[in-house]
Enzyme design. Structure first.
Site, PDB file in Angstrom:
ATOM      1  N   HIS B  68      35.165 -43.047  19.067  1.00  0.00           N
ATOM      2  CA  HIS B  68      33.954 -43.369  18.299  1.00  0.00           C
ATOM      3  C   HIS B  68      33.511 -44.819  18.484  1.00  0.00           C
ATOM      4  O   HIS B  68      33.835 -45.705  17.697  1.00  0.00           O
ATOM      5  CB  HIS B  68      34.239 -43.099  16.815  1.00  0.00           C
ATOM      6  CG  HIS B  68      33.016 -42.808  16.022  1.00  0.00           C
ATOM      7  ND1 HIS B  68      32.792 -41.605  15.415  1.00  0.00           N
ATOM      8  CD2 HIS B  68      31.934 -43.555  15.741  1.00  0.00           C
ATOM      9  CE1 HIS B  68      31.631 -41.620  14.788  1.00  0.00           C
ATOM     10  NE2 HIS B  68      31.091 -42.809  14.972  1.00  0.00           N
ATOM     11  N   ASN B 102      23.577 -42.291  19.052  1.00  0.00           N
ATOM     12  CA  ASN B 102      22.476 -42.848  18.249  1.00  0.00           C
ATOM     13  C   ASN B 102      22.019 -44.190  18.807  1.00  0.00           C
ATOM     14  O   ASN B 102      22.218 -45.245  18.220  1.00  0.00           O
ATOM     15  CB  ASN B 102      22.805 -42.922  16.753  1.00  0.00           C
ATOM     16  CG  ASN B 102      24.231 -43.331  16.450  1.00  0.00           C
ATOM     17  OD1 ASN B 102      25.086 -43.318  17.336  1.00  0.00           O
ATOM     18  ND2 ASN B 102      24.475 -43.711  15.220  1.00  0.00           N
ATOM     19  N   HIS B 187      29.070 -35.821  11.627  1.00  0.00           N
ATOM     20  CA  HIS B 187      28.884 -36.938  10.693  1.00  0.00           C
ATOM     21  C   HIS B 187      28.675 -36.288   9.330  1.00  0.00           C
ATOM     22  O   HIS B 187      27.590 -35.776   9.042  1.00  0.00           O
ATOM     23  CB  HIS B 187      27.659 -37.757  11.119  1.00  0.00           C
ATOM     24  CG  HIS B 187      27.260 -38.828  10.158  1.00  0.00           C
ATOM     25  ND1 HIS B 187      27.607 -40.147  10.329  1.00  0.00           N
ATOM     26  CD2 HIS B 187      26.550 -38.798   9.006  1.00  0.00           C
ATOM     27  CE1 HIS B 187      27.128 -40.870   9.337  1.00  0.00           C
ATOM     28  NE2 HIS B 187      26.465 -40.072   8.516  1.00  0.00           N
ATOM     29  N   ASP B 312      35.033 -46.768  15.263  1.00  0.00           N
ATOM     30  CA  ASP B 312      33.665 -46.762  14.721  1.00  0.00           C
ATOM     31  C   ASP B 312      33.004 -48.126  14.947  1.00  0.00           C
ATOM     32  O   ASP B 312      32.352 -48.689  14.069  1.00  0.00           O
ATOM     33  CB  ASP B 312      33.645 -46.372  13.233  1.00  0.00           C
ATOM     34  CG  ASP B 312      32.239 -45.919  12.802  1.00  0.00           C
ATOM     35  OD1 ASP B 312      31.330 -45.897  13.658  1.00  0.00           O
ATOM     36  OD2 ASP B 312      32.061 -45.587  11.626  1.00  0.00           O
ATOM     37  N   HIS B 316      26.209 -55.334  15.287  1.00  0.00           N
ATOM     38  CA  HIS B 316      24.891 -55.710  14.768  1.00  0.00           C
ATOM     39  C   HIS B 316      24.715 -57.212  14.914  1.00  0.00           C
ATOM     40  O   HIS B 316      25.684 -57.969  14.794  1.00  0.00           O
ATOM     41  CB  HIS B 316      24.753 -55.346  13.289  1.00  0.00           C
ATOM     42  CG  HIS B 316      24.672 -53.876  13.037  1.00  0.00           C
ATOM     43  ND1 HIS B 316      23.605 -53.118  13.441  1.00  0.00           N
ATOM     44  CD2 HIS B 316      25.528 -53.030  12.432  1.00  0.00           C
ATOM     45  CE1 HIS B 316      23.816 -51.858  13.080  1.00  0.00           C
ATOM     46  NE2 HIS B 316      24.982 -51.776  12.477  1.00  0.00           N
TER      47      HIS B 316
END
Lengths: 306, 430
Positions: B68, B102, B187, B312, B316
């Site tokens: 992930h 995504n 998810h 995960d 950002h």
């Protein structure tokens, strides 16, 4: 203390100090020319990202009564609409040499965010309401209004009616009343209660009318439809029926009790218009006390006495 | 981080090989010739042309597999690129990573999958296994071309970041993906319920932040496993974070429902109590939960109910994270700290043995993806992690390899350090 962000920041001693100064400033407010020169040359900025009449005006007047220059920042004319970030706004403000910021924002934690980024500067931040989090100066003026009447908080029973989950006033009020030794009760539909509300150490009353004669103070909160994504209520009609304070409810209340509301009131929702005439209803006194309380807070933060 | 081509002969001296098949540790020397493992033995004799690397007290195990990772390519190369993301993977001990779809645009067609694989070959630090969208534009309405996506190199399908809200669409996704033996990565989040930014609890009330109830994860985990089992399709549940979900999964496992699941290290090392001063480096989705959830996750890892640990990794920009809590994006980087946190919390605190931990990082992820592990044995390509379990390591800002630095673990001192990784005929030193 450098900033006023939460009731949690204040000790019981701090709260009484604020009351003490507020009572002195009340004297000033009653003079023909209600101004003192204490903060001449200082500048504060009210940074209101949400519409506000009484809080912004109250802070502006509080600053001006202390001879402070007050600049009001209005959301509709700000660069926020051009996409300026909060941090950029802060950096710009810094260069403009203001001494204090009073901030209201729809997002919880924004005053903390500003305070964090201004930590190394000699600028204070006052939280004038952040989202559904807190409104500490409203809680201080509410407590001050009660203090003026009873002079002692111990064992006072206070009932707060309304949207406990989404109300920043309820949040700060509960914190301050518990800190001062009151017993706090809340009443509302379950959809207005936060999860794990039992950890708040308040008593929940599904039907407050059964116990109305017990309370020293009843605070009705505004139904904040603008904060709700969903329909938390079946109808305003039903809400008023169950949780609105009506004239007949006043008959059940103690003779020396107080009926309060942080305003603006939705008449015939939280309160029937008739209750305004009752001497126990002190909504306009709260507004007056608000200016004195805010003068005290601004003054004390400038003196670094909090 | 230093990257060098492997010398013709590299001799790793005195390492401790973690043998996952025999579940034993043994001290060995490993001779690598032109990127291939030539000999594994004790006391391999030194020769003049050998470059020697003394790795006394260090563990040696195969490269880790991350199920992930968000590589942000295409579309958000300002946050992470294939180059920086795969380098960060290596720094964390991963030699095979799956990237989630995504992106902007999302990976819902074969040309994007082909592009990612080609782009990764330019740098060739680690193997990249793209996961394609389950539905077009991740809208949860129309299913994608799974045959073409698989042919291009996709190993699974997912609308990660957005759950498929329609049970009927999910059924079709699971039935159609079964045709091509592509696992569905779920998810689990009921978006209708999950309209908040942190776990819904007394702490969300205290902070005045909108809460996400833990049941929003549980409800969809339960529904998704039921549908997948009804149509007998492969399902893998991503980033499990709550006690209630685990209780439901335990019940399903006891009743012979088939599924696999993963968690991420922040769910067994942090709780909602760590969210202080509205620090957005603690804003993750699903949100951090309570102590009891954290403990239940560790228990489920011990029991083997949770199959894998994934990073995960969600990079950002500082400018995006450095804003108010409500508007800051969800997610933290995790590739570089994933194994270190897991080793510290799970092995050093006695929850798992090193063998059990490596099952969560290597054996089980490989099974979930249906790929081969490149074991440490003679004649195999060298794909080796060298880990020093006794060294202290401070993860300071200058050490971050990822393009973004959004992590709550900055300046944390770890007990254990990844010293080097050997992969693709290169050696990476840290």
């Amino acid at each position: 203390m450098k900033h006023l962000l939460s009731i949690n920041d204040l000790s019981e001693k701090d709260i009484y100090k604020i009351f003490d100064y507020a009572s002195q400033f009340e004297e000033v407010l009653k003079r023909p020319i209600p101004v003192v020169p204490s903060l001449r040359g200082k500048t504060i900025l009210t940074l209101f990202y949400e519409p506000s009449t009484r809080t912004q005006t109250s802070f502006t007047l509080a600053g001006k009564r202390l001879s402070c220059d007050v600049i009001n920042f209005s959301f509709s004319t700000s660069s926020i609409l051009k996409g300026e970030s909060l941090l950029d706004t802060v950096k710009n403000i810094l260069k403009m040499k203001v001494d204090g910021i009073i901030v209201r924002h729809s997002v919880a934690g924004v005053p903390h965010f500003l305070a964090h980024h201004l930590e190394k500067e000699n600028i204070f931040v006052i939280n004038a309401g952040d989202g559904i989090n807190e409104h500490p100066t409203q809680a201080l003026l509410d407590a001050y209004t009660i203090y003026k009447k009873f002079k002692d908080f111990n064992n006072l029973k206070i009932l707060i009616i309304g949207d406990i989950k989404h109300s920043r006033v309820a949040h700060s009020d509960i914190l301050i009343f518990k800190k001062l030794g009151c017993k706090v009760f809340v009443s509302c539909p379950y959809s207005f209660l936060p999860v794990e509300f039992e950890k708040m150490d308040v008593v929940y009353l599904p039907d407050f009318r059964e116990k109305l004669s017990d309370f020293d103070c009843v605070i009705a909160l505004r139904v904040q439809k603008e904060r709700h994504n969903f329909s938390y209520l079946s109808s305003i009609r039903e809400y008023h029926l169950l949780y609105g304070i009506k004239k007949e409810d006043l008959n059940k209340m103690k003779k020396n009790a107080l009926l309060m509301h942080p305003g603006p009131v939705n008449w015939e929702v939280e309160l029937s218009y008739e209750v305004l005439k009752d001497e126990r209803c002190v909504i306009l006194d709260q507004v007056f006390n608000g200016v004195a309380i805010r003068m005290a807070i601004i003054f004390l933060l400038f003196q670094e006495k909090l | 981080m230093k990257i060098e081509n492997l010398p013709e002969y590299l001799l790793l001296k005195n390492g401790i090989l973690i043998d996952l098949d025999k579940k034993e540790k043994r001290e060995v020397d490993i001779l690598i010739k032109e990127g291939k493992i030539e000999k594994i033995s004790k006391g391999i004799e030194k020769k003049d042309k050998f470059i020697i690397l003394d790795i006394k007290d260090c563990y040696i195990f195969p490269g880790l597999i991350d199920l992930h990772t968000h590589l942000r390519t295409p579309g958000r190369e300002d946050e992470e690129t294939i180059e920086t993301g795969t380098k960060a993977a290596i720094a964390g001990g991963f030699t095979k990573i799956c990237c989630l779809p995504n992106t902007e645009p999302p990976l819902d067609n074969e040309s994007l999958i082909t592009y990612l694989i080609a782009e990764n070959k330019k740098y060739n630090y680690c193997d990249l296994y793209p996961i394609a969208c389950a539905t077009k534009r991740r809208e949860g309405k129309e299913i994608c071309d799974y045959y073409l996506l698989k042919k291009a190199g996709a190993v699974a399908i997912s609308d990660d970041g957005a759950a498929i809200s329609s049970s009927q669409v999910l059924r079709l996704v699971l039935e159609y993906s079964k045709t091509f033996d592509l696992p569905y990565f779920s998810h689990c989040e009921d978006k209708e319920l999950a309209q908040g930014v942190i776990n819904e609890s007394f702490i969300s009330y205290q902070l005045g932040l909108r809460g996400i109830p833990d049941i929003s994860e549980t409800i969809f985990a339960f529904r998704d496993v039921l549908i997948a089992n009804y149509v007998k399709s492969k399902i893998h549940l991503c980033h499990i974070s709550s006690k209630k979900t685990i209780q439901i999964l335990r019940f399903l496992k006891e009743n012979n429902y088939q599924f696999t699941c993963e968690t991420a290290p922040h769910y067994f090392t942090l709780t909602e109590k760590d969210i202080k001063n509205y620090d957005t480096n603690y804003k993750v989705n699903p949100p951090l939960k309570k102590e009891e959830d954290k403990e239940e996750i560790k228990k489920a890892l011990r029991e083997g109910l949770i199959d894998a640990i994934a990073s995960d990794h969600a990079p950002h920009l500082l400018a995006e994270k450095e804003q108010d809590f409500e508007n800051a994006p969800f997610g933290i980087i995790g590739l570089e700290t994933c194994f270190l946190l897991s080793y510290e919390e799970l092995v050093l605190k006695g929850n798992l043995t090193i063998f059990e931990l490596l099952e969560k990082f290597i054996t089980n992820p490989a099974k979930i993806l249906g790929i081969e592990i490149n074991k440490i044995k003679e004649n195999n390509e060298a794909e080796i992690v060298i880990f020093s379990p006794k060294e202290k390591y401070i993860y300071s800002e200058d050490k971050v390899v990822s393009k973004s630095k959004n992590t709550p673990f900055l300046n944390k001192e770890f007990s254990g350090r990844i010293k080097a990784v050997i992969n693709k005929n290169k050696i990476f030193y840290f």
